[in-house]
Design a protein around this motif. Structure first.
Motif, PDB file in Angstrom:
ATOM      1  N   PRO A  80      36.835  39.638  45.483  1.00 31.94           N
ATOM      2  CA  PRO A  80      36.879  38.237  45.897  1.00 31.94           C
ATOM      3  C   PRO A  80      37.651  37.372  44.914  1.00 31.94           C
ATOM      4  CG  PRO A  80      34.751  38.757  44.953  1.00 31.94           C
ATOM      5  CD  PRO A  80      35.499  40.052  45.044  1.00 31.94           C
ATOM      6  N   ALA A  81      38.145  36.251  45.421  1.00 34.32           N
ATOM      7  CA  ALA A  81      38.876  35.289  44.601  1.00 34.32           C
ATOM      8  C   ALA A  81      38.138  33.959  44.601  1.00 34.32           C
ATOM      9  CB  ALA A  81      40.292  35.100  45.149  1.00 34.32           C
ATOM     10  N   ASP A  82      38.030  33.351  43.437  1.00 30.45           N
ATOM     11  CA  ASP A  82      37.374  32.056  43.267  1.00 30.45           C
ATOM     12  C   ASP A  82      38.445  31.037  42.886  1.00 30.45           C
ATOM     13  OD1 ASP A  82      35.936  29.816  42.482  1.00 30.45           O
ATOM     14  OD2 ASP A  82      34.353  30.966  41.484  1.00 30.45           O
ATOM     15  N   SER A  83      38.845  30.212  43.857  1.00 34.05           N
ATOM     16  CA  SER A  83      39.939  29.271  43.610  1.00 34.05           C
ATOM     17  C   SER A  83      39.534  28.149  42.661  1.00 34.05           C
ATOM     18  CB  SER A  83      40.432  28.684  44.939  1.00 34.05           C
ATOM     19  OG  SER A  83      39.376  28.025  45.626  1.00 34.05           O
ATOM     20  N   ARG A  84      38.240  27.831  42.596  1.00 32.05           N
ATOM     21  CA  ARG A  84      37.796  26.770  41.684  1.00 32.05           C
ATOM     22  C   ARG A  84      37.917  27.200  40.231  1.00 32.05           C
ATOM     23  NH1 ARG A  84      32.303  24.197  44.432  1.00 32.05           N
ATOM     24  NH2 ARG A  84      33.280  23.511  46.394  1.00 32.05           N
ATOM     25  N   ARG A  85      37.605  28.447  39.972  1.00 34.02           N
ATOM     26  CA  ARG A  85      37.657  28.970  38.597  1.00 34.02           C
ATOM     27  C   ARG A  85      38.951  29.719  38.316  1.00 34.02           C
ATOM     28  NH1 ARG A  85      32.550  32.636  38.405  1.00 34.02           N
ATOM     29  NH2 ARG A  85      33.196  32.884  36.226  1.00 34.02           N
ATOM     30  N   HIS A  86      39.832  29.827  39.335  1.00 33.68           N
ATOM     31  CA  HIS A  86      41.085  30.570  39.192  1.00 33.68           C
ATOM     32  C   HIS A  86      40.802  32.008  38.759  1.00 33.68           C
ATOM     33  CE1 HIS A  86      42.803  26.594  39.501  1.00 33.68           C
ATOM     34  NE2 HIS A  86      42.172  26.224  38.403  1.00 33.68           N
ATOM     35  N   LEU A 110      45.267  37.389  44.927  1.00 34.29           N
ATOM     36  CA  LEU A 110      46.158  36.405  44.317  1.00 34.29           C
ATOM     37  C   LEU A 110      46.734  35.474  45.377  1.00 34.29           C
ATOM     38  CD1 LEU A 110      46.949  35.968  41.369  1.00 34.29           C
ATOM     39  CD2 LEU A 110      49.051  37.254  41.811  1.00 34.29           C
ATOM     40  N   ALA A 111      46.929  36.007  46.584  1.00 33.10           N
ATOM     41  CA  ALA A 111      47.436  35.181  47.686  1.00 33.10           C
ATOM     42  C   ALA A 111      46.445  34.075  48.044  1.00 33.10           C
ATOM     43  CB  ALA A 111      47.727  36.059  48.909  1.00 33.10           C
ATOM     44  N   HIS A 112      45.146  34.368  47.925  1.00 36.29           N
ATOM     45  CA  HIS A 112      44.139  33.330  48.175  1.00 36.29           C
ATOM     46  C   HIS A 112      44.282  32.187  47.169  1.00 36.29           C
ATOM     47  CE1 HIS A 112      41.828  35.213  51.358  1.00 36.29           C
ATOM     48  NE2 HIS A 112      41.786  36.348  50.671  1.00 36.29           N
ATOM     49  N   LEU A 113      44.429  32.540  45.899  1.00 32.92           N
ATOM     50  CA  LEU A 113      44.570  31.506  44.868  1.00 32.92           C
ATOM     51  C   LEU A 113      45.864  30.725  45.052  1.00 32.92           C
ATOM     52  CD1 LEU A 113      43.379  33.320  41.602  1.00 32.92           C
ATOM     53  CD2 LEU A 113      42.033  32.060  43.298  1.00 32.92           C
TER      54      LEU A 113
END
Length: 208
Positions: A80-86, A110-113
Motif C-alpha cells: 500500500p501507498a500512504d500519500s499523506r506520509r509519502h 509510486l503511481a498512487h503517490l
C-alpha cells in the motif's frame, strides 16, 4: 636426557581395534538450509530508485520526501501507498519472487503517490485516470488494479459494522474507526468527492 615419547591420539577415551565392526552405524543427517535473513524497515536502494524516477518526471518535491519500507505486518497486500506520509510499504514476501515483480510493485504504488501529488489537495479515486496516467509515465501502462501473487490470506473476523447515514451501505471492519469517515460513493455523488457529513459512517453493531 630422555627422548620425547610419542603420544597416540585417543578418541573418546578408548582405543579402537583394526577391522573391528563399528558398534553403531553412521547416520547421515541432512539439515535444511538456514533461512535467509529478511531486513525490515526502510530500503535506501529502493528509495534512491524511486527518487530517480520521480525527479525524471518533474516531481522533485515528492522525490525528496518519498520513503520505501518493508513491513512484516502486511498479509495479502503487496504494497500500500500512504500519500499523506509519502510512504510506500512493501510486503517482505515479494522477495520470494523475482526482482521484476518488486520493481513493478514499486512503480504501481509510486503511481498512487505521483497521481495524488499532481492533483494537489483535490481528492482523486485510487485507480482513476490520474493513477493510470502516472502508471504510463512510470513505464507500466498495462498495470492492473490488483496483484495476482499467491500471498496467503489470513482470515480475520469482523468486529464492527458501520453503515452509511445516507445510502445505508454497510462497511464491516476489524478495528474501530477512530476518525470521521464518510461513504466515498455518496461523497462523489452528492458533494463533488469532498467529505459529506450526511454520508458519515455510523456504528450499528459491534462484537460483544
Amino acid at each position: 636426557m630422555k627422548s620425547p615419547t610419542k603420544k597416540t591420539a585417543i578418541s573418546n577415551r578408548r582405543s579402537l581395534k583394526l577391522n573391528e565392526p563399528p558398534a553403531f552405524r553412521q547416520l547421515d543427517f541432512v539439515f535444511p538450509a538456514s533461512p535467509a535473513l529478511v531486513v525490515l524497515g526502510r530500503d535506501s536502494m529502493l528509495e534512491a530508485k524511486a527518487r530517480e524516477m520521480l525527479s525524471a518526471l518533474g516531481a522533485d518535491e515528492l522525490a525528496r520526501e518519498v520513503h520505501i519500507e518493508w513491513n512484516a505486518r502486511l498479509f495479502s497486500a503487496a504494497g500500500p501507498a500512504d500519500s499523506r506520509r509519502h510512504l510506500i510499504s512493501l510486503n517482505p514476501r515479494l522477495r520470494e519472487h523475482d526482482a521484476a515483480e518488486i520493481d513493478r510493485t514499486l512503480r504501481h504504488e509510486l503511481a498512487h503517490l505521483l497521481a495524488q501529488f499532481r492533483a494537489g489537495r483535490r481528492r482523486i479515486p485510487p485507480h482513476g485516470a490520474g493513477w493510470r496516467k502516472a502508471c504510463h509515465d512510470l513505464g507500466i501502462a498495462d498495470e492492473a488494479r490488483c496483484h495476482t501473487l499467491p500471498f496467503p490470506v489470513k482470515p480475520r473476523a469482523r468486529r464492527f459494522l458501520y453503515r452509511c447515514s445516507r445510502c445505508g451501505k454497510e462497511f464491516p471492519r476489524v478495528r474501530r474507526i477512530k476518525r470521521a469517515i464518510a461513504c466515498l460513493d455518496c461523497c462523489r455523488k452528492f458533494n463533488g468527492g469532498k467529505f459529506d457529513p450526511k454520508a458519515r459512517l455510523r456504528l450499528v453493531e459491534r462484537e460483544k
